[in-house]
Structure formats: structure tokens, C-alpha cells
Design a protein around this motif. Structure first.
Motif, mmCIF file in Angstrom:
data_model
loop_
_atom_site.group_PDB
_atom_site.id
_atom_site.type_symbol
_atom_site.label_atom_id
_atom_site.label_comp_id
_atom_site.label_asym_id
_atom_site.label_seq_id
_atom_site.Cartn_x
_atom_site.Cartn_y
_atom_site.Cartn_z
ATOM 1 N N LYS A 1 -2.191 -2.207 0.683
ATOM 2 C CA LYS A 1 -1.230 -1.360 -0.002
ATOM 3 C C LYS A 1 -0.270 -0.820 1.043
ATOM 4 O O LYS A 1 -0.687 -0.306 2.078
ATOM 5 N N CYS A 2 1.020 -0.966 0.784
ATOM 6 C CA CYS A 2 2.004 -0.625 1.805
ATOM 7 C C CYS A 2 2.662 0.697 1.493
ATOM 8 O O CYS A 2 2.914 1.049 0.336
ATOM 9 N N PHE A 3 2.976 1.436 2.519
ATOM 10 C CA PHE A 3 3.705 2.703 2.429
ATOM 11 C C PHE A 3 4.899 2.580 3.334
ATOM 12 O O PHE A 3 4.764 2.329 4.528
ATOM 13 N N ASN A 4 6.072 2.729 2.708
ATOM 14 C CA ASN A 4 7.273 2.619 3.552
ATOM 15 C C ASN A 4 8.225 3.723 3.146
ATOM 16 O O ASN A 4 7.790 4.793 2.717
ATOM 17 N N LEU A 5 9.518 3.485 3.205
ATOM 18 C CA LEU A 5 10.507 4.537 2.988
ATOM 19 C C LEU A 5 10.337 5.215 1.625
ATOM 20 O O LEU A 5 10.555 6.405 1.489
ATOM 21 N N GLU A 6 9.909 4.436 0.601
ATOM 22 C CA GLU A 6 9.773 5.010 -0.734
ATOM 23 C C GLU A 6 8.611 5.998 -0.816
ATOM 24 O O GLU A 6 8.580 6.864 -1.662
ATOM 25 N N GLU A 7 7.657 5.822 0.097
ATOM 26 C CA GLU A 7 6.460 6.653 0.009
ATOM 27 C C GLU A 7 6.509 7.803 1.002
ATOM 28 O O GLU A 7 5.502 8.257 1.524
ATOM 29 N N GLY A 8 7.709 8.226 1.393
ATOM 30 C CA GLY A 8 7.837 9.440 2.184
ATOM 31 C C GLY A 8 8.098 9.233 3.651
ATOM 32 O O GLY A 8 8.440 10.167 4.371
ATOM 33 N N LEU A 9 7.973 8.005 4.122
ATOM 34 C CA LEU A 9 8.279 7.768 5.536
ATOM 35 C C LEU A 9 9.789 7.722 5.672
ATOM 36 O O LEU A 9 10.472 7.084 4.867
ATOM 37 N N THR A 10 10.318 8.405 6.666
ATOM 38 C CA THR A 10 11.772 8.337 6.845
ATOM 39 C C THR A 10 12.144 7.259 7.855
ATOM 40 O O THR A 10 13.313 6.943 8.026
ATOM 41 N N GLU A 11 11.149 6.738 8.498
ATOM 42 C CA GLU A 11 11.414 5.637 9.434
ATOM 43 C C GLU A 11 10.386 4.541 9.235
ATOM 44 O O GLU A 11 9.290 4.787 8.768
ATOM 45 N N SER A 12 10.792 3.343 9.599
ATOM 46 C CA SER A 12 9.989 2.184 9.249
ATOM 47 C C SER A 12 9.020 1.775 10.356
ATOM 48 O O SER A 12 7.892 1.380 10.088
ATOM 49 N N GLU A 13 9.461 1.866 11.604
ATOM 50 C CA GLU A 13 8.595 1.383 12.686
ATOM 51 C C GLU A 13 7.616 2.479 13.077
ATOM 52 O O GLU A 13 8.000 3.465 13.699
ATOM 53 N N ILE A 14 6.375 2.288 12.685
ATOM 54 C CA ILE A 14 5.335 3.299 12.905
ATOM 55 C C ILE A 14 4.480 2.813 14.065
ATOM 56 O O ILE A 14 3.869 1.739 13.998
ATOM 57 N N THR A 15 4.500 3.568 15.179
ATOM 58 C CA THR A 15 3.878 3.059 16.400
ATOM 59 C C THR A 15 2.461 3.586 16.619
ATOM 60 O O THR A 15 1.767 3.129 17.516
ATOM 61 N N GLY A 16 2.044 4.565 15.816
ATOM 62 C CA GLY A 16 0.680 5.056 16.030
ATOM 63 C C GLY A 16 0.124 5.676 14.761
ATOM 64 O O GLY A 16 0.874 6.167 13.922
ATOM 65 N N ILE A 17 -1.195 5.580 14.631
ATOM 66 C CA ILE A 17 -1.849 6.197 13.452
ATOM 67 C C ILE A 17 -3.146 6.836 13.937
ATOM 68 O O ILE A 17 -3.802 6.328 14.853
ATOM 69 N N HIS A 18 -3.511 7.960 13.357
ATOM 70 C CA HIS A 18 -4.585 8.761 13.938
ATOM 71 C C HIS A 18 -5.240 9.630 12.868
ATOM 72 O O HIS A 18 -4.562 10.185 12.005
ATOM 73 N N LEU A 19 -6.534 9.704 12.918
ATOM 74 C CA LEU A 19 -7.272 10.550 11.957
ATOM 75 C C LEU A 19 -7.744 11.780 12.707
ATOM 76 O O LEU A 19 -8.398 11.669 13.747
ATOM 77 N N ASP A 20 -7.389 12.955 12.198
ATOM 78 C CA ASP A 20 -7.800 14.148 12.971
ATOM 79 C C ASP A 20 -9.208 14.588 12.572
ATOM 80 O O ASP A 20 -9.845 13.982 11.707
#
Lengths: 751, 254
Positions: free
Chosen positions: A84-103
Motif C-alpha cells: 500500500k503506497c502513501f505519497n503526496l495524496e496521503e499527506g506527504l509533501t515530498e516524494s523522496e523519503i530517505t528514512g523511516i523510523h519507529l519510535d
């Protein structure tokens, strides 16, 4: 605990060789994949499988068990069936996402290459309130990593050396400056035990040191590399040890003590230790290496995925391992079902996995509740207190083999070009454990950089001729290098045909040969052209002469003059007769002149006309006759055009006309016969003979230099040369009673 | 006073036709006699003492020049000659050099008229004629390209005789030609340059430019350029026309 289970089972006709998998998706986050036809070790996901891009930066697992990917085109998650993809429509204002992290609170964070931070809530992403301000502060610089502590403070490090931002829970942004001599960017990493590791690279001192802060400990790690901007990755093991990888170096340490070191062939991007204790390291352009025993020793090392650029490695709750790559999507290594996780009841329709354990990792995240005091400890970093507890190891060269033969060790070798297979053995010596020494060596003249190695030898095959200088140095596990290097120099002499004097001699000889060949050729061509030009000139000349020889201009104009006479005396009939004969002769000559040879018939016709005109002109002062032998075929036998006319003209002008004075009528007899395949034309006159004619001519004041005779002589010569023939002329002086009584000219024309 | 003339030609037809033309078109000319050989002609001249002799160059048993050099004329020839020939380039060049008149067979009435007019306009200059004959015989004696050959140039004052080798260059001046000779002397000839170009063809002369004919033996130096120019022995500089350059280079062997 939620007991609801989702169970999927797909049945396909057996001849369908499609790779399908059944999977159990448990709310607890534990899920398993079993391949119905496990044909390869790895499962590969690309856009074809549903990924938005092949460019994947990092992976993370959320509490619901989904695997999340930071990609070049937004974020996507995988629930085991679909992406399932999340991009500009799902609240991201930029497309190239360089990191993801769970706190630590189970909240998912990601950040873009332009430095914006987003979090996941209510099934969509939102930017943090301070995004724009943070963007201004960082100046759009790339975020290295973020960490969120239990008090919801966001710690942001960028790629700029010594820059750290704190976005507090109260929505303030604070910039924390590090000491200016910190060359490498500050890094911060949340380990699985929910503690933070953070540090920076110091390069003020001669040996680079990495400063690591573990809780309240400050620990310095000496690095063997001098210059590098490579990523630092960090992993905390269960037993309290840590793995740290920087560049091509992996270090295992426990607080304050280095346990083991190793070198890799490529820069390490990410390193983890899985639940089975295997060490996995993703390499830049080097695939993945696995230390199956969990020990950093080159023995037993396994390399997967060729030379792909692996950006991160992650183990999910079930022990499956995910590899993200920079240009080739995601690779997935499922847990060996037969080893650990497979149990038959899992696949039964009614049952389900018996295990409902709470994943340890999640438990650890939730239990961790510690806020770190950065401000208090960061200042310690600047203090350049060196932690060093061992002496530098000694190094020496222990043996040199040349062409597989041992030699007496010298400091300098002078070798011929064909003795260029070298193996240099060296040994380090340390007071602690010499086995744990690492080495770097460099053959100056061929190696551009130091080569790091665990081996105690260096091997060079087929070294090209040149001068080389070999250096080797040893390092103990604390990163202390030998005080000095062990050295040996080699000179490999070029073979004689590669020496400068031989090459220049060869070039000179080659140039000389080429030049002389060129010169000879030019001369040849010139000579040939000269001969050709001369030949052409002669031929053109010959043609001209041939035309000239056909008719003496004197004859033409005198004939016209004679016609003029008939006109002035009103003798119309005579003028007409004369004119028509002249016209006939001219036409004949023109016809004949287009050909090199003509049938005898044509030639004789022309001679008839000529003789007729001449006898008219000279008022019948001579008689003439033409006889043709019976065996002569006048239609077929050919002779050169107008060959006879000049001889006849000569007889008339010089023999007969002079004779005329003596009151006896002149006679001219032309006789053509064939003998021995040769046409013989004889022209006989009863004139004054050559001698007397010559006398008369000599008495004359020369008024013209040329004569038809000399032209004809030349023409004969040229004809013979052109046709390789053998035309010849014989002249006989006729005598009666000792007195000259005419001339006989015989022309021999081979057929 | 009628012009008293003799025709000497070995061909009867030619003799008769010239006689008829004169009879029909030139009443001012009287044909006293006709001869068919050198021997015959000599006798006729001596007996008739004509003003003008029409003389065929080529005859059996001796030619026109044999006749003119006959010792029986003594030192002076008291008659003028108009040469007649069917075709003989070499002799014609020698005749041209000496500025004597000639006619080509078959006879063109207009040419004959001009020749008679020329004779009439200078019939009193007998001295000049014997000089011309002298030049003609001199030139005939020597081979082609011999350097002692002479040329008779008619200018306003009269005839000038120049050694061919002494001519440096000829320059066109409208219908006249300015001939530059060694020693800085210049003669303005009443003939156009093209006539000299033709007369000197086969000699060491070259038409370097539309208005310049130079003696190649007098070139001191050649300067390269689009056409370039030459420095002559009289230190004059003459442009070589662009179109003539290649031919010129070939001629001088460069």
C-alpha cells in the motif's frame, strides 16, 4: 491478546509454476511465509510486485506487523499480500523519503531528502508543525537520522559536521553546536534496548577517533581510516556488546573495550545481528555479507546479492530478514521453516499458530523509558582525552617469494621483466595477542590506496616494469598502528625492446623505411608519369604528323590556285572537273584519316585522285600507272593510311619535275603486290635520281626546313613502336649505263 | 605612269590566274612578261628592268632567294618584290621579319590591292628595299632561334633594323607598339602588339599580359604573387596576368 486470525490458502493447478505463498497474518504482528515452491533463497520485490520504486532507502516494522519502506516515491507498507503506497495524496509533501523510523511509543516517523519530517497517524502522514522552520534552520540539508525520545522530543542530525537540532515537545527548535573540529556529522541511533547511541568523529588528533556515548559513558574508538565520509551503522547485541561499522571496518566492543575488528571489501551501509546470532552487513556495491558464526572472522563468510547496493538490513519480528537496495527494490530472506518456525498445525484450516508470545522487540521499546541528557554530555566530547591501553605492535617482513621461489630477504630488489610475480610475507608482533593484529599494506607505484587485510601476505602477479616501494603496517585491536612501516623496494627492469633507446631506434628505422618506400614510390610514379606523358606527347605528335603527311599543304593551296586559274580564264568545265576531283580527294582523306589502317582499295582510290590532280596541275608533264597484283585482296588487305602518298609526291617534285627540263616525259609506276604475307608497294620513277636532286636542293637557299619525307620516316618509326610491327622502306637508285635513270622506293608492309 | 611588272611562277595555272587578275582589276599595273623558273626569271628581269616582280618562292631547280642573290644584279636590286607562296611558314616568318610583302595562293584580290598600294606609297625608297632584302637573306642564312637574327621595324621616321636579342619587351600603345631595346632606346612601331606576338611565336618571347610581350632572355627576377611580376634587365617591373601565370611558369621552367 487478540485471538482473531486471518488465514489464506491458495490452491492452483499443479502445472501452474507460479510462485505463490500462503501466509498467516496475525494481529500480534507475527507472520510467517512459506513458499509452496521455494526455488531460491531470496524473494525479490520490485515495482512489478507493487513497490512504487526500485529505490529503497530504509525499512521498518510497525506494531501491527506491517513492513514499511522509505522509497524514492513516497512510503509504502506491505501486509504480506499487497503493497500500500502513501505519497503526496496521503499527506506527504515530498516524494523522496530517505528514512523511516519507529519510535519508542510505536509511532512511525519518516523524513524526506529535503529535510521535512512526517509522522503517521489516522492512516495518513502529517508533517510536523515546525517543518518549515526546521527547513529554514537546516537550510534544506539532508537529514542523517532522527530519534524521538520518550518525552516526544525529536532529535535531528544532518549531514553537516557537528550540527544537531532538537525539536522539543513544546514546539521549539534548538540548535546544538558541536566543537568545530568534529569532522564527521553527528550521528544518533536508537538501539533496540531503547537507549541512544550518539557520537561524532574527531579528527583533531593524528589518529581518527570515534566518540561514542552510551548512556553516560564516553568511549573513544580509534579508526584505521584517515578520510571517510561513509555512513556509520550501529547495533546493540543482547549480551551488552555493540557492533559498529564505519567505512570498511567493523568493530565489536563492550563498554570501554574493543573485542574484535575486521575489514570488509566495500563500505558497510548497515549492520545487524539476527535472533540466531548471525551478523549481516549490507555493503555499498557489494551485496550482503553474512558471518554465520556471529564472529568477525573472514573464515566462513558468505556473500549474497552480488554487487548490489544494499542500503539497509532489517529483521522483522518473525526473524525474516529484509534487505533494501538503492536500485533493485527489496530482497526478502524468509526464516528457514524446517529449522525453527515451521510447525504443521500452522497450516491447518482450523488451527493457528500456537504461539501468541508478545514480540520481544516491542516489549523492549515499550519498557524503555529514559530521557537522555544531551546537553550534559555533549561537552565532554570536545575533551580530547585519549583512551589507549596498549603499545603499538611491531612489524617486519618475514619472507619474499619471487616466481614461487624463496629468496634471501633484501631491502632492495633489481629484477628482470619476467621475474614479476611477487609474494611478500609479513608478520606483526604484539605483547598481547598477535593473532588479532590487522594489517594494511601498499605497493607504491601500483596501489593507489592502502589495502586493509587480515592476511599476513601480499601477492602481486605480473607487475609491469617500473619502480615499486612496498610498505606494511600492523594494528592491534585497539586501533594502534605500528610506529613505523616495514619496507622493501623493487625495481622491475623493462625488457630491452621496451627501453627508450630501442624504441627510438625502431621508430627511427620505421620512419626511414616508410620514408624511403614513399620516396621510391614517388620516384616510380613520377618516372612512369614522365614516360606516359612522353608517350602521349609522341602519340599526339604522331597523329598530327600523320595528318600532315597525308597532304602537303603546298599541294592543297596550289590546287586551289589552279582552280582559280580556270575561273579567271572562264574555263568553267575545267574548273568544275578540277574542283570536283579535289573535293573527292579531300573527302577520301578525311574518311581515311579517322582510321589507323584502311583497305588497299581506299588507299589506291585516294592515290588515283591525287595523281590525277598533280598531272593536271603540271599540265601532263608526267604519266603514271597503278598496277595491283592478282593475289592482292584490295578489299581485305589493309595498310596504314596515306603511307604511300609522300613517296609519290617526292618522286614527282624532286625526280620528275626536275627531269622535265631535259625534254623527256616523266613516268611514275606504282605497283602493289603480296609476297610472303607482306604487301610490297614499289614506286618507280625515271627522274633525275637522288644524287642530282640533292645537288639541286643544296644549291637552294633553304626556304623550308621540313619535308614530307622526314615526316614519313618518323611516322614509320612510331607506327613500328606502337604496333610492334616491322614496316620498312628500301630505296634503290636506278642506273642505265652507269648514269642515274630514276629511283625505286619499296615499302614492305607486314599484314 | 604604269607599274611595270613581271610574274615568275613555275605553275602555268598560277601565272595565268595572277596575270588575269591584274589585267581585270589593276589597270595601273602592266605585266611585261611571265617566267616559269629561276633561270628564266633572271633573264626576263635583266632584259625588262621591271619596277615590281611577283615571285613564287618554291620552284624546281632553285627558289626565289637563289634568284635574288644572283651576282648578276650586282650590289643593288632596282626592283621591288612581292613574294607569292602556297604555304611555307618558315619563309613567311623570315619575310615578315624583314617587313617585305607577300601574297598567299590562291590570290586574294584585296590582299593584292593592299600590296600594290603599299608599293605605290613608297616606290621612291629603293634604298630601304635592298636593306630589307639583306635582312631577309641574313635571317634565312641562320637557323631558327639564332640570336643574330634581325627584324625590320617601320616607325614614323622609316625603317629600323634591330637584332632580335636586343629587344627587351614590347608594350601595347593602342594600335601602336612601343619596343624597348637594350641601352634604353625605344621605337614606336605602327603595328599593333598582337602582330608582334604572332610574329615572335616560336621565339623566346612571351605575352605576359594583355599589353606586354617580353623577351624571356631579359628576365632578371620573378616575384611571386597572385600573378606575380617580373623584373626585366632594364629594371622595369611588369605584372604577370593571373590567367597567364601557369603558362608562364611552364615556359620558364619553374
Amino acid at each position: 491478546m487478540m485471538a482473531g486470525k486471518k488465514f489464506f490458502l491458495f490452491f492452483f493447478p499443479g502445472n501452474f509454476r507460479i510462485k505463490i505463498f500462503t501466509l498467516f497474518f496475525l494481529f500480534s504482528g507475527t507472520w510467517k511465509i512459506v513458499f509452496s515452491q521455494p526455488s531460491s533463497l531470496f524473494e525479490h520485490f520490485t515495482e512489478n510486485s507493487g513497490l512504487p520504486s526500485r529505490k529503497i532507502f530504509e525499512a521498518a516494522q510497525s506494531l501491527d506487523g506491517k513492513i514499511w519502506f522509505a522509497t524514492g516515491k513516497g512510503v509504502c507498507n506491505f501486509d504480506g499480500i499487497v503493497f500500500k503506497c502513501f505519497n503526496l495524496e496521503e499527506g506527504l509533501t515530498e516524494s523522496e523519503i530517505t528514512g523511516i523510523h519507529l519510535d519508542g511509543n510505536g509511532k512511525l516517523w519518516c523524513w524526506s531528502s529535503a529535510g521535512r519530517i512526517f509522522y503517521f497517524e489516522n492512516n495518513k502522514f502529517s508533517g510536523i508543525k515546525k517543518n518549515n522552520e526546521l527547513g529554514d534552520k537546516t537550510g534544506g540539508r539532508i537529514i542523517n537520522s532522527i530519534s524521538v525520545d520518550t518525552n516526544k522530543n525529536i532529535w535531528v542530525s544532518t549531514v553537516i559536521p557537528g550540527e544537531l537540532f532538537l525539536v522539543s515537545a513544546e514546539n521549539t527548535i534548538e540548535e546544538i553546536k558541536m566543537a568545530s573540529d568534529n569532522k564527521f556529522s553527528f550521528f544518533i541511533k536508537q538501539t533496540t534496548d531503547n537507549s541512544f547511541v550518539y557520537g561524532s568523529l574527531l579528527c583533531k588528533s593524528e589518529n581518527n577517533k570515534l566518540v561514542v556515548l552510551l548512556k553516560n559513558d564516553t568511549f573513544y574508538i580509534t579508526l584505521s581510516e584517515k578520510e571517510s565520509f561513509s555512513k556509520i551503522s550501529f547495533f546493540a547485541l543482547k549480551n551488552g556488546e555493540y557492533l559498529l561499522a564505519k567505512g570498511q571496518e567493523i568493530i565489536r566492543f563492550k563498554s570501554g573495550k574493543i573485542i574484535q575488528r575486521s575489514f570488509t571489501e566495500k563500505n558497510v551501509e548497515d549492520i545487524i545481528v539476527d535472533t540466531e546470532g548471525k551478523i549481516w552487513a549490507g555493503l555499498y556495491l557489494g551485496g550482503v555479507i553474512c558471518y554465520p558464526e556471529g564472529k568477525l572472522s573472514p573464515a566462513g563468510i558468505i556473500n549474497y546479492l552480488g554487487n548490489k547496493s544494499v542500503s539497509s538490513v532489517m529483521e522483522d519480528n518473525s526473524g525474516n530478514i529484509w534487505f533494501t537496495t538503492m536500485e533493485d527494490g527489496v530482497f526478502f530472506l524468509p526464516v528457514r521453516s524446517n529449522l525453527k518456525y515451521s510447525s504443521p498445525e500452522i497450516y491447518s484450516q482450523k488451527g493457528g499458530p500456537k504461539t501468541d508470545e508478545k514480540p520481544k522487540a516491542i516489549a523492549r521499546f515499550i519498557d524503555g523509558n529514559e530521557k537522555l541528557n544531551f546537553n550534559g554530555t555533549l561537552r565532554l566530547i570536545s575533551n580530547d582525552t585519549t583512551f589507549q591501553d596498549t603499545l603499538p605492535p611491531a612489524i617486519f617482513i618475514s619472507g619474499i617469494r619471487i616466481m614461487e621461489k624463496d629468496t634471501i630477504i633484501q631491502t632492495q630488489y633489481d629484477l628482470p621483466f619476467d621475474k614479476n610475480f611477487l609474494r611478500i610475507n609479513f608478520a606483526g608482533f604484539s605483547f598481547s595477542n598477535s593473532d588479532e593484529l590487522k594489517y594494511k599494506y601498499r605497493m607504491e607505484g601500483i596501489d593507489k590506496a592502502w589495502i586493509y587485510s587480515d592476511n599476513t601476505f601480499a601477492q602481486y602477479t605480473t607487475l609491469p616494469p617500473g619502480k615499486y616501494f612496498f610498505r606494511v603496517s600492523a594494528m592491534n585491536k585497539n586501533g594502534i598502528w605500528s610506529d613505523s612501516t616495514a619496507t622493501v623496494s623493487f625495481a622491475i627492469n623493462p625488457p630491452f625492446w621496451k627501453t627508450w633507446w630501442f624504441i627510438s631506434l625502431m621508430i627511427f628505422c620505421g620512419a626511414a623505411i616508410i620514408f624511403s618506400a614513399f620516396f621510391i614510390r614517388i620516384t616510380q610514379i613520377k618516372d612512369r608519369e614522365k614516360i606516359k606523358a612522353e608517350f602521349n606527347r609522341q602519340r599526339a605528335n604522331a597523329e598530327l604528323l600523320a595528318l600532315r603527311a597525308q597532304m602537303n599543304p603546298h599541294f592543297i593551296f596550289n590546287t586551289l590556285s589552279s582552280i582559280q586559274h580556270f575561273i579567271t580564264t572562264n574555263e568553267t568545265e575545267g574548273a568544275l572537273k578540277y574542283l570536283s576531283k579535289f573535293a573527292k580527294l579531300m573527302r577520301k582523306i578525311m574518311d581515311n584519316s579517322t582510321r589507323a589502317t584502311v583497305p588497299l582499295k581506299d588507299e589506291i582510290e585516294a592515290l588515283h585522285l591525287y595523281l590525277e590532280l598533280e598531272s593536271l596541275r603540271f599540265k601532263n608533264k608526267f604519266e603514271y600507272s597503278i598496277t595491283i597484283g592478282k593475289n592482292v585482296d584490295v578489299n581485305e588487305d589493309e595498310i596504314p593510311t596515306m603511307l604511300l602518298q609522300p613517296y609519290i609526291e617526292n618522286s614527282i617534285l624532286h625526280g620528275l619535275l626536275n627531269k622535265n627540263k631535259e625534254g623527256v616525259k616523266g613516268k611514275l609506276a606504282v605497283d602493289v603486290k603480296k609476297n610472303n604475307g607482306m604487301i610490297i608497294c614499289s614506286i618507280e620513277d625515271n627522274g633525275i635520281g637522288r644524287e642530282k636532286s640533292m645537288e639541286i636542293n643544296l644549291a637552294k637557299i633553304k626556304s623550308h626546313s621540313s619535308s614530307g619525307m622526314s615526316i614519313t620516316k618518323n611516322r614509320l618509326k612510331i607506327l613500328n613502336e606502337l604496333h610492334q610491327s616491322n614496316l620498312s622502306v628500301e630505296i634503290t637508285d636506278l642506273k642505265t649505263g652507269g648514269f642515274p635513270s630514276g629511283t625505286k622506293v619499296e615499302i614492305f608492309i607486314p599484314l | 605612269m604604269k607599274i611595270r611588272s613581271i610574274i615568275i611562277d613555275d605553275e602555268e595555272g598560277a601565272r595565268e590566274s595572277l596575270g588575269n587578275i591584274i589585267k581585270n582589276y589593276f589597270p595601273e599595273v602592266e605585266v611585261l612578261a611571265k617566267g616559269d623558273s629561276v633561270k628564266d626569271g633572271l633573264e626576263l628581269i635583266l632584259s625588262h628592268q621591271p619596277d615590281l616582280v611577283f615571285l613564287d618562292i618554291e620552284m624546281p631547280g632553285g627558289n626565289a632567294f637563289n634568284l635574288l642573290t644572283s651576282p648578276r644584279f650586282g650590289n643593288k636590286i632596282s626592283f621591288e618584290v612581292i613574294f607569292i607562296t602556297a604555304f611555307d611558314h618558315y619563309a613567311i616568318q623570315a619575310i615578315k621579319f624583314s617587313a617585305l610583302d607577300y601574297l598567299l595562293k590562291p590570290i586574294d584580290v584585296d590582299d593584292l590591292r593592299l600590296a600594290i598600294q603599299r608599293y605605290q606609297s613608297k616606290r621612291n625608297e629603293k634604298q630601304e628595299f635592298s636593306q630589307k632584302i639583306e635582312v631577309l637573306l641574313h635571317n634565312l642564312k641562320f637557323n631558327k632561334s639564332d640570336e643574330t637574327r634581325k627584324i625590320a621595324v617601320a616607325d614614323m621616321q622609316g625603317l629600323t633594323f634591330i637584332n632580335l636579342i636586343e629587344i627587351i619587351r614590347c608594350e601595347s600603345d593602342g594600335n601602336y607598339t612601343l619596343i624597348n631595346i637594350e641601352g634604353g632606346k625605344k621605337i614606336l612601331s605602327s603595328k599593333p602588339l598582337s602582330e608582334y606576338d604572332e610574329m615572335f611565336s616560336g621565339e623566346n618571347f612571351f605575352r605576359i599580359h594583355r599589353s606586354h610581350l617580353i623577351n624571356l632572355k631579359h628576365i632578371k627576377k620573378y616575384f611571386r604573387g597572385e600573378g606575380g611580376y617580373v623584373l626585366m634587365s632594364d629594371n622595369s617591373q611588369i605584372e604577370v596576368s593571373r590567367r597567364k601565370k601557369n603558362e608562364f611558369m611552364e615556359k620558364v621552367g619553374m
